[in-house]
Design an enzyme around this catalytic site. Structure first.
Site, PDB file in Angstrom:
ATOM      1  N   CYS A 281       0.819  -1.204   0.000  1.00 50.20           N
ATOM      2  CA  CYS A 281       0.000   0.000   0.000  1.00 50.20           C
ATOM      3  C   CYS A 281       0.857   1.260   0.000  1.00 50.20           C
ATOM      4  CB  CYS A 281      -0.959  -0.055   1.196  1.00 50.20           C
ATOM      5  SG  CYS A 281      -2.247   1.216   1.223  1.00 50.20           S
ATOM      6  N   GLY A 282       0.546   2.223   0.855  1.00 50.81           N
ATOM      7  CA  GLY A 282       1.246   3.501   0.866  1.00 50.81           C
ATOM      8  C   GLY A 282       2.725   3.410   1.145  1.00 50.81           C
TER       9      GLY A 282
END
Length: 207
Positions: A106-107
């Site tokens: 993800c991020g």
């Protein structure tokens, strides 16, 4: 693996840590002899995106690659709001330089992109333009898959990346990298948890 000497995996934790993204990986690592230790910017408690309060086992400045089998980085709002989590990306560089693998989902992939760690490695994320917004130079190495492991130019410093909707594929790459399951059992594990294939349970129980 079932031995308690399998090793220690370090899980980075910070406010708004996306707690669901590593649940499969950490649960099954623990069941297979690994110790999972949490690492914060400090030892002060953090609150996950799910509202859980986590007391880090150690602070980032205490973390040493030689004490770890793997560093896991998850998504969090902090990857998009300034430099708060940049120290974790720098820690990832230290790990990779030392030949110790890193797994980012993800991020956290954007954090690694900003650090320049994806410029020369096969990688994935949520979508290609999410990473392109970081201004990184690795766009040509982006792969449209659920999760990918890059072995590094010399076979060391292995790096796993995955998008935010792929915690099962992320865990599969972690298990493959660490040799947690053999190929047959790994395939069965993935079919069970990703595809809800009940027949795979028999394979897992039979080994």
């Amino acid at each position: 693996m079932t031995s308690s000497s399998a090793g220690t995996v370090h899980l980075a934790v910070y406010d708004t840590f996306a707690d669901w993204e590593t649940g499969y990986a950490t649960a099954h690592l623990t069941q297979n002899g690994y110790t999972v230790r949490t690492v914060g910017l400090s030892r002060e408690p953090v609150t996950t995106m799910g509202g859980l309060r986590v007391q880090p086992d150690l602070a980032l400045d205490e973390l040493r690659p030689q004490d770890s089998a793997l560093l896991i980085l998850t998504g969090a709002a902090g990857w998009e709001t300034g430099e708060t989590l940049a120290p974790f990306a720098r820690a990832a560089r230290t790990f990779l330089d030392a030949g110790v693998p890193v797994a980012a989902i993800c991020g956290a992939t954007a954090g690694l992109a900003r650090e320049g760690l994806l410029d020369d490695r096969a990688h994935t994320s949520a979508v290609s333009f999410y990473l392109a917004a970081t201004g990184y130079a690795g766009g040509e190495r982006y792969v449209e898959v659920d999760a990918v492991t890059d072995a590094g130019a010399d076979g060391t410093g292995r790096l796993i990346t995955a998008g935010p909707t792929e915690p099962v594929a992320f865990a599969r790459e972690v298990f493959a990298l660490l040799g947690v399951y053999d190929a047959k059992k790994l395939d069965a594990w993935y079919r069970l948890f990703h595809d809800s294939d009940a027949s795979a349970y028999e394979v897992l129980q039979g080994e």
